[in-house]
Design a protein around this motif. Structure first.
Motif, PDB file in Angstrom:
ATOM      1  N   LEU A 478      46.554  29.515   1.052  1.00 32.89           N
ATOM      2  CA  LEU A 478      46.481  30.709   0.211  1.00 32.89           C
ATOM      3  C   LEU A 478      45.987  31.905   1.009  1.00 32.89           C
ATOM      4  O   LEU A 478      46.554  33.006   0.919  1.00 32.89           O
ATOM      5  CB  LEU A 478      45.564  30.443  -0.986  1.00 32.89           C
ATOM      6  CG  LEU A 478      45.297  31.641  -1.910  1.00 32.89           C
ATOM      7  CD1 LEU A 478      46.591  32.147  -2.534  1.00 32.89           C
ATOM      8  CD2 LEU A 478      44.292  31.260  -3.001  1.00 32.89           C
ATOM      9  N   LEU A 479      44.928  31.722   1.800  1.00 33.41           N
ATOM     10  CA  LEU A 479      44.426  32.822   2.620  1.00 33.41           C
ATOM     11  C   LEU A 479      45.471  33.298   3.615  1.00 33.41           C
ATOM     12  O   LEU A 479      45.640  34.506   3.843  1.00 33.41           O
ATOM     13  CB  LEU A 479      43.156  32.392   3.350  1.00 33.41           C
ATOM     14  CG  LEU A 479      41.882  32.303   2.511  1.00 33.41           C
ATOM     15  CD1 LEU A 479      40.749  31.723   3.340  1.00 33.41           C
ATOM     16  CD2 LEU A 479      41.503  33.671   1.968  1.00 33.41           C
ATOM     17  N   ALA A 480      46.202  32.360   4.189  1.00 31.19           N
ATOM     18  CA  ALA A 480      47.238  32.740   5.153  1.00 31.19           C
ATOM     19  C   ALA A 480      48.344  33.521   4.468  1.00 31.19           C
ATOM     20  O   ALA A 480      48.851  34.522   5.007  1.00 31.19           O
ATOM     21  CB  ALA A 480      47.795  31.491   5.831  1.00 31.19           C
ATOM     22  N   GLY A 487      50.653  45.273   4.151  1.00 36.24           N
ATOM     23  CA  GLY A 487      49.709  46.173   3.504  1.00 36.24           C
ATOM     24  C   GLY A 487      48.331  45.596   3.321  1.00 36.24           C
ATOM     25  O   GLY A 487      47.392  46.321   2.997  1.00 36.24           O
ATOM     26  N   VAL A 488      48.169  44.279   3.488  1.00 39.63           N
ATOM     27  CA  VAL A 488      46.850  43.656   3.385  1.00 39.63           C
ATOM     28  C   VAL A 488      46.091  43.890   4.685  1.00 39.63           C
ATOM     29  O   VAL A 488      46.596  43.606   5.776  1.00 39.63           O
ATOM     30  CB  VAL A 488      46.964  42.149   3.093  1.00 39.63           C
ATOM     31  CG1 VAL A 488      45.603  41.474   3.216  1.00 39.63           C
ATOM     32  CG2 VAL A 488      47.533  41.933   1.699  1.00 39.63           C
ATOM     33  N   ARG A 489      44.880  44.373   4.583  1.00 35.16           N
ATOM     34  CA  ARG A 489      44.081  44.690   5.769  1.00 35.16           C
ATOM     35  C   ARG A 489      43.013  43.640   6.061  1.00 35.16           C
ATOM     36  O   ARG A 489      42.374  43.687   7.099  1.00 35.16           O
ATOM     37  CB  ARG A 489      43.433  46.054   5.594  1.00 35.16           C
ATOM     38  CG  ARG A 489      44.488  47.160   5.472  1.00 35.16           C
ATOM     39  CD  ARG A 489      43.889  48.526   5.527  1.00 35.16           C
ATOM     40  NE  ARG A 489      44.935  49.549   5.599  1.00 35.16           N
ATOM     41  CZ  ARG A 489      44.681  50.840   5.672  1.00 35.16           C
ATOM     42  NH1 ARG A 489      43.426  51.269   5.705  1.00 35.16           N
ATOM     43  NH2 ARG A 489      45.675  51.702   5.731  1.00 35.16           N
ATOM     44  N   GLY A 490      42.787  42.766   5.139  1.00 35.03           N
ATOM     45  CA  GLY A 490      41.794  41.733   5.390  1.00 35.03           C
ATOM     46  C   GLY A 490      41.408  41.037   4.107  1.00 35.03           C
ATOM     47  O   GLY A 490      41.673  41.522   3.003  1.00 35.03           O
ATOM     48  N   ALA A 491      40.770  39.882   4.225  1.00 30.02           N
ATOM     49  CA  ALA A 491      40.308  39.120   3.072  1.00 30.02           C
ATOM     50  C   ALA A 491      38.943  38.546   3.380  1.00 30.02           C
ATOM     51  O   ALA A 491      38.662  38.139   4.513  1.00 30.02           O
ATOM     52  CB  ALA A 491      41.297  38.010   2.727  1.00 30.02           C
ATOM     53  N   ALA A 492      38.078  38.521   2.400  1.00 29.32           N
ATOM     54  CA  ALA A 492      36.732  37.970   2.551  1.00 29.32           C
ATOM     55  C   ALA A 492      36.458  37.012   1.410  1.00 29.32           C
ATOM     56  O   ALA A 492      36.836  37.277   0.263  1.00 29.32           O
ATOM     57  CB  ALA A 492      35.691  39.086   2.568  1.00 29.32           C
ATOM     58  N   TYR A 575      38.001  38.260  -2.041  1.00 34.89           N
ATOM     59  CA  TYR A 575      38.081  39.718  -1.966  1.00 34.89           C
ATOM     60  C   TYR A 575      39.144  40.106  -0.945  1.00 34.89           C
ATOM     61  O   TYR A 575      39.121  39.634   0.191  1.00 34.89           O
ATOM     62  CB  TYR A 575      36.717  40.252  -1.552  1.00 34.89           C
ATOM     63  CG  TYR A 575      36.614  41.743  -1.451  1.00 34.89           C
ATOM     64  CD1 TYR A 575      36.130  42.471  -2.515  1.00 34.89           C
ATOM     65  CD2 TYR A 575      36.985  42.405  -0.291  1.00 34.89           C
ATOM     66  CE1 TYR A 575      36.018  43.847  -2.428  1.00 34.89           C
ATOM     67  CE2 TYR A 575      36.881  43.778  -0.205  1.00 34.89           C
ATOM     68  CZ  TYR A 575      36.404  44.496  -1.277  1.00 34.89           C
ATOM     69  OH  TYR A 575      36.302  45.851  -1.195  1.00 34.89           O
ATOM     70  N   VAL A 576      40.098  40.939  -1.372  1.00 37.94           N
ATOM     71  CA  VAL A 576      41.201  41.330  -0.500  1.00 37.94           C
ATOM     72  C   VAL A 576      41.257  42.845  -0.417  1.00 37.94           C
ATOM     73  O   VAL A 576      41.247  43.528  -1.449  1.00 37.94           O
ATOM     74  CB  VAL A 576      42.545  40.791  -1.025  1.00 37.94           C
ATOM     75  CG1 VAL A 576      43.674  41.157  -0.061  1.00 37.94           C
ATOM     76  CG2 VAL A 576      42.485  39.290  -1.229  1.00 37.94           C
ATOM     77  N   ALA A 577      41.313  43.370   0.782  1.00 36.47           N
ATOM     78  CA  ALA A 577      41.438  44.811   1.006  1.00 36.47           C
ATOM     79  C   ALA A 577      42.878  45.128   1.378  1.00 36.47           C
ATOM     80  O   ALA A 577      43.471  44.458   2.235  1.00 36.47           O
ATOM     81  CB  ALA A 577      40.496  45.271   2.115  1.00 36.47           C
ATOM     82  N   THR A 578      43.454  46.116   0.714  1.00 35.00           N
ATOM     83  CA  THR A 578      44.829  46.514   0.991  1.00 35.00           C
ATOM     84  C   THR A 578      44.856  47.977   1.414  1.00 35.00           C
ATOM     85  O   THR A 578      43.831  48.669   1.418  1.00 35.00           O
ATOM     86  CB  THR A 578      45.714  46.332  -0.257  1.00 35.00           C
ATOM     87  OG1 THR A 578      45.407  47.360  -1.206  1.00 35.00           O
ATOM     88  CG2 THR A 578      45.481  44.974  -0.877  1.00 35.00           C
ATOM     89  N   ARG A 591      50.040  36.806  -6.422  1.00 38.48           N
ATOM     90  CA  ARG A 591      49.738  35.560  -5.688  1.00 38.48           C
ATOM     91  C   ARG A 591      48.441  34.943  -6.180  1.00 38.48           C
ATOM     92  O   ARG A 591      48.343  33.711  -6.355  1.00 38.48           O
ATOM     93  CB  ARG A 591      49.641  35.867  -4.190  1.00 38.48           C
ATOM     94  CG  ARG A 591      49.449  34.623  -3.328  1.00 38.48           C
ATOM     95  CD  ARG A 591      50.674  33.743  -3.374  1.00 38.48           C
ATOM     96  NE  ARG A 591      50.510  32.509  -2.593  1.00 38.48           N
ATOM     97  CZ  ARG A 591      50.007  31.382  -3.072  1.00 38.48           C
ATOM     98  NH1 ARG A 591      49.592  31.319  -4.347  1.00 38.48           N
ATOM     99  NH2 ARG A 591      49.914  30.304  -2.311  1.00 38.48           N
ATOM    100  N   LEU A 592      47.437  35.761  -6.432  1.00 36.48           N
ATOM    101  CA  LEU A 592      46.162  35.235  -6.914  1.00 36.48           C
ATOM    102  C   LEU A 592      46.269  34.761  -8.358  1.00 36.48           C
ATOM    103  O   LEU A 592      45.622  33.788  -8.759  1.00 36.48           O
ATOM    104  CB  LEU A 592      45.079  36.304  -6.791  1.00 36.48           C
ATOM    105  CG  LEU A 592      44.705  36.706  -5.359  1.00 36.48           C
ATOM    106  CD1 LEU A 592      43.710  37.856  -5.379  1.00 36.48           C
ATOM    107  CD2 LEU A 592      44.142  35.528  -4.590  1.00 36.48           C
ATOM    108  N   ALA A 593      47.079  35.452  -9.171  1.00 35.60           N
ATOM    109  CA  ALA A 593      47.229  35.056 -10.572  1.00 35.60           C
ATOM    110  C   ALA A 593      47.875  33.686 -10.695  1.00 35.60           C
ATOM    111  O   ALA A 593      47.525  32.902 -11.593  1.00 35.60           O
ATOM    112  CB  ALA A 593      48.057  36.097 -11.318  1.00 35.60           C
ATOM    113  N   THR A 594      48.815  33.399  -9.827  1.00 34.66           N
ATOM    114  CA  THR A 594      49.431  32.074  -9.874  1.00 34.66           C
ATOM    115  C   THR A 594      48.497  31.001  -9.327  1.00 34.66           C
ATOM    116  O   THR A 594      48.563  29.842  -9.744  1.00 34.66           O
ATOM    117  CB  THR A 594      50.749  32.082  -9.073  1.00 34.66           C
ATOM    118  OG1 THR A 594      50.498  32.527  -7.736  1.00 34.66           O
ATOM    119  CG2 THR A 594      51.759  33.010  -9.721  1.00 34.66           C
TER     120      THR A 594
END
Length: 745
Positions: A478-480, A487-492, A575-578, A591-594
Motif C-alpha cells: 500500500l505504501l509503495a 504528485g505524491v511527495r511523501g508519506a508518513a 499521512y500523505v503529502a501531495t 486508494r486509501l478508501a478501498t
C-alpha cells in the motif's frame, strides 16, 4: 358607482390608460419579486423534507415496525472539496425498508447514485472516484430523495457482516420521514434545520419583502396629485365623500389587480433564475420546488389590490375634508419629533440584551427576541424619515442663498413626507444591506478557518474515543502504491502511543498523548515539522496531522524509543503529502478508501471546507440581499421621481412661463430627491451598523468588524446609480412643462 368608476378608469383618454399601464407594470414587478421570495421559502422547506431519510440512522430515532431489519451506516466522503454522502445498506429479509428514490435495495456489490454523482463518476477516472464504490452502478436515485440537482449521494449495497461493526451502524426497521428534534453526530443530511431555517426566513423577509412592499405602495401612488385634483373637482360639483372614495378605491384596485395578475407572469419568468440562487447557502433548487401554496396565492391576489384601495382611500383625506384645499395645495401639517420614538425603541430593545446579558437560550427564542427589534428599527426608519427630512431641509435653508436650493428645501420643508417617500425604499435597503453584510462579515471574520498549506495533505485517521486504531501495520505494498502516485511527495506513518512515550511532563487537561513518527518518515512530510538533530523517532502532536498545530519550522521533541519498537505499535494515522492537485489528492483518497473502508479519509482542505462552505453560504446570502434590495429600491426611486414630475407639471409649467430657466427647475428636482436621499441614507447606514453591533455583542459576544472595501464601494455605486436615476428623469421636465400643461391645470 363601481361600474361608473370602472368606466372612468378605462375611458379617461390616453393619459388615464398610460397611468393605468404604468401602475400595472410597477405592481407586476413588485408582485413578481414577492412571489419569488415566497416560493424560495417554500423550496427551502421542501428541500429539507426530501432529505430527512438520510437521518434514518440517527441515535435519537426509536421508530419500530414489523419489517425485516435493514443494516444502515451513513458516512461522508469528499471529491474535490464537495461533500459526498454515502449510505451503506444491507437487507436481512425481503421486507427490509427501501429508501425513497429507489425501486429496490441494492444487492451486495451494487450501488445507486444521484444523477449528479453518476455523471461525475462517468466523467472522472475510476482511480480518482469510481473505485470507491462497490461493484456496478445499478441505477440513479430519484429526485424524491435529493435536496438539489447537484446533490452527491450514493446508496451502497453491502452484506450485514460488512456493516454491523462499522462506527454508528444500526439496524433499522423504518426509513425516517420527519426531521429529528435534535441532530446528533449520526445525522448525515445537509438540511437547513429548525433554527437556521427560521433565521433564513427572517433574513429573507426583512431583506426582500419590505423593499418589495414599499415598491408596490410607491407604484400605486403614481399620478396621485392629478387624481386628487380630479376627485376634488368631483366634490365641488356635488359628489359625496363616499362616492369619491369608491371611485378612487376602484381605480387603484383595478390597476393593482391587473398588476397582480401580470406579476404571476413575471414570477413565472423569474423561476428559472431564482432556482439557481442558493438561498440556503448550499445548492440550487429543483425548479419544481419553487411553487406557491394556495393560501399564499390567495393572500397576494387579495392583499395587494386591497392594500392599493386602502392607500387610495387614505390619500384622499384632504379631498374628503376640504376639496378646495387640495386644489390649492395647502401645506400639510409638519411631522413631529415623536416619530423618532419607534426607531429609538427598536434600538433600545436590541441594547437591552447587551446591557442585561439575558439573551434566550433556544434558537427560536432568540429569533423571537431579536427579529422584532430589527423590524421595529426598519419601521422606525420609515416613520422617522419625514421628520429627519424636514430637519435637514430647514438646516440647509438657513445656510444657502441659491434660488434652486431655496426652492427645493422650501418644498421639502413644506411637505417632507412626499420628499422622503421617493427615497424610502432605498433608505430601507441600505439599512438591510448594512446590517446583513456587517453581521455576516463579522461572523465570517471570527469563524474563518485555515485554507490548507501550499502542499495540501491527504490524511487517513482512526479517530478517537472508542474507535480502534487504523491497523497493526500498513502493508508495504500500500505504501509503495501511494508513493508511486504522480504528485505524491511523501508519506508518513504515525503510530499510537498508549504508554505516552515522549509526552510532556505536565500535559494539559484532555490532551491526547503524542503520536510517534520515525524521522525518516517525517522528512518526507516537511510541512508537519522536523526532528531534532540525531533523533530517530519523534513525538508529534496528533493535531499536527490535521494542519492545526504544524509548521515547517516546528521542531518536535525526540522520543526515547527505537524505530523497531515503534513499528510494533498500532498505526494511528497514515499521512500523505501531495502537490495539492485534484488528481493526486483524489487518487490517494480513493486508494486509501478501498484499503480502509471504515475509516475517515480527508484532506486538510476538507477540514476547512465544511465550515468555509457554510460561511460561503452566508456570503452568498449577503450577495442576494445586496443584488436584490438595491435594484428594487432603485426602481422605487425611479417610479417616485417620475410620479413627482408628472404630479407637478402644471406648477413647473407656470414657473417656466414666468421666466424660470429650465436648468433651474432641473436643479430643484435634483436637489429635492438627492438631499433626503443622502441625508437619511447616512442615518440609515449608521443605524444598520448600530443594530448589527448590538446583535453581535449580545448574541455571539463579537465586536463589530468593519465591512470590506467592497461593501463601501457597492453602497457608493448604489448611491451614484440612484443619483443617475434622478438625473435620467430630468429631460422629461422639458416635455411635460410646455404651455399646454399650464392651460390644462
Amino acid at each position: 358607482m363601481i361600474a361608473f368608476a370602472l368606466r372612468l378608469a378605462l375611458s379617461g383618454g390616453r393619459e388615464a390608460l398610460a397611468r393605468l399601464a404604468m401602475i400595472t407594470a410597477a405592481v407586476a414587478i413588485g408582485v413578481g419579486l414577492l412571489l419569488s421570495t415566497l416560493a424560495s421559502m417554500n423550496a427551502v422547506e421542501r428541500t429539507n423534507e426530501r432529505q430527512v431519510w438520510l437521518d434514518t440512522g440517527a441515535a435519537s430515532r426509536t421508530e419500530q415496525s414489523s419489517a425485516d431489519p435493514l443494516w444502515w451506516w451513513g458516512h461522508g466522503d469528499y471529491y474535490d472539496g464537495n461533500p459526498v454522502t454515502e449510505i451503506d445498506v444491507a437487507a436481512t429479509g425481503p421486507t427490509s425498508p427501501v429508501p425513497p428514490g429507489l425501486t429496490r435495495l441494492p444487492a451486495p456489490g451494487e450501488y445507486y447514485a444521484s444523477p449528479a454523482l453518476a455523471e461525475l463518476i462517468r466523467d472522472t477516472p475510476a482511480d480518482e472516484l469510481g473505485d470507491r464504490f462497490p461493484g456496478r452502478l445499478a441505477g440513479t436515485i430519484g429526485n424524491a430523495a435529493l435536496a438539489s440537482p447537484d446533490s452527491l449521494i450514493a446508496v451502497n449495497g453491502r452484506t450485514p457482516a460488512e456493516i454491523k461493526d462499522a462506527p454508528e451502524a444500526r439496524a433499522v426497521t423504518t426509513i425516517a420521514d420527519t426531521r429529528p428534534a435534535r441532530c446528533d453526530h449520526a445525522c448525515w443530511g445537509n438540511e437547513v434545520r429548525g433554527d437556521a431555517l427560521t433565521l433564513i426566513y427572517s433574513v429573507v423577509a426583512g431583506a426582500l419583502i419590505f423593499p418589495v412592499l414599499i415598491f408596490i405602495a410607491t407604484a400605486t401612488r403614481l399620478s396621485a396629485a392629478a387624481r386628487e385634483q380630479r376627485y376634488a373637482a368631483m366634490r365641488l360639483v356635488g359628489a359625496t365623500p363616499r362616492q369619491v372614495s369608491v371611485i378612487s378605491s376602484v381605480e387603484s384596485a383595478l390597476a393593482a389587480a391587473a398588476g397582480t395578475m401580470a406579476g404571476f407572469g413575471v414570477y413565472a419568468a423569474l423561476r428559472p433564475l431564482v432556482a439557481t440562487i442558493p438561498m440556503t447557502g448550499q445548492q440550487r433548487f429543483f425548479l419544481s420546488d419553487l411553487t406557491l401554496d394556495a393560501p399564499q396565492i390567495l393572500a397576494v391576489v387579495v392583499a395587494v389590490p386591497l392594500a392599493a384601495a386602502i392607500a387610495a382611500r387614505l390619500a384622499l383625506r384632504r379631498v374628503t375634508v376640504s376639496p378646495l384645499g387640495v386644489s390649492r395645495r395647502v401645506t400639510p401639517r409638519p411631522p413631529r419629533a415623536w416619530r423618532l420614538i419607534p426607531l429609538l425603541a427598536g434600538l433600545g430593545e436590541l441594547a437591552y440584551f447587551v446591557l442585561t446579558d439575558s439573551r434566550p437560550e433556544t434558537g427560536n427564542g432568540q429569533t423571537a427576541a431579536y427579529l422584532p427589534g430589527f423590524l421595529v428599527v426598519m419601521l422606525g426608519l420609515v416613520i422617522a424619515g419625514p421628520w429627519l427630512t424636514m430637519v435637514v431641509a430647514r438646516a440647509v435653508a438657513h445656510r444657502t442663498r441659491r434660488p434652486a436650493t431655496l426652492i427645493a428645501v422650501r418644498r421639502l420643508a413644506d411637505d417632507p413626507r412626499a420628499g422622503f417617500r421617493a427615497v424610502s425604499g432605498l433608505v430601507l435597503a441600505l439599512f438591510v444591506t448594512t446590517a446583513t453584510v456587517s453581521i455576516i462579515g463579522t461572523i465570517n471574520e471570527n469563524r474563518a478557518t485555515l485554507d490548507g498549506d501550499p502542499q495540501t495533505r491527504t490524511v487517513v485517521e482512526a479517530g478517537s474515543g472508542d474507535r480502534a486504531p487504523l491497523a497493526d501495520a500498513v502493508p508495504t505494498r500500500l505504501l509503495a502504491d501511494i508513493r508511486a502516485i504522480p504528485g505524491v511527495r511523501g508519506a508518513a506513518v504515525a503510530h499510537a502511543n498508549p504508554d505516552g512515550v515522549g509526552a510532556p511532563a505536565h500535559p494539559g487537561p484532555h490532551q491526547d498523548p503524542p503520536a510517534l513518527v520515525t524521522c525518516s518518515d517525517l522528512t518526507q512530510t516537511p510541512m508537519v515539522g522536523h526532528c531534532p538533530a540525531g533523533a530517530t523517532v519523534t513525538a508529534v502532536d496528533p493535531y499536527a496531522f490535521a494542519g492545526m498545530q504544524s509548521h515547517p519550522d516546528q521542531q518536535w521533541p525526540a522520543a526515547p524509543i527505537s524505530p523497531a519498537a515503534v513499528a510494533e505499535l498500532p498505526v494511528q494515522v497514515l499521512y500523505v503529502a501531495t502537490d495539492g492537485s485534484t488528481t493526486a489528492m483524489e487518487r490517494v483518497r480513493t486508494r486509501l478508501a478501498t484499503a480502509y473502508p471504515r475509516h475517515q479519509i480527508r484532506t486538510v482542505d476538507d477540514q476547512a471546507s465544511d465550515q468555509q462552505r457554510s460561511l460561503a453560504g452566508w456570503r452568498k446570502l449577503a450577495d442576494v440581499v445586496l443584488m436584490t434590495t438595491l435594484p428594487i429600491a432603485g426602481c422605487s426611486l425611479a417610479v417616485s421621481v417620475v410620479a413627482g414630475l408628472s404630479d407637478r407639471r402644471r406648477p413647473f409649467a407656470l414657473l417656466r412661463l414666468t421666466g424660470a430657466p429650465l436648468r433651474l427647475l432641473q436643479r430643484v428636482i435634483g436637489l429635492e430627491s438627492a438631499l433626503p436621499l443622502l441625508a437619511v441614507a447616512a442615518i440609515s447606514t449608521g443605524t444598520g451598523f448600530a443594530a448589527s453591533a448590538l446583535f453581535l455583542k449580545s448574541q455571539l459576544q463579537y465586536d463589530l468588524v468593519s465591512p470590506s472595501t467592497s461593501y463601501y464601494a457597492f453602497v457608493a455605486l448604489g448611491l451614484v446609480a440612484s443619483l443617475g436615476i434622478i438625473a435620467s428623469t430630468l429631460p422629461l421636465l422639458r416635455r411635460i412643462t410646455g404651455p399646454e400643461s399650464a392651460r390644462n391645470g
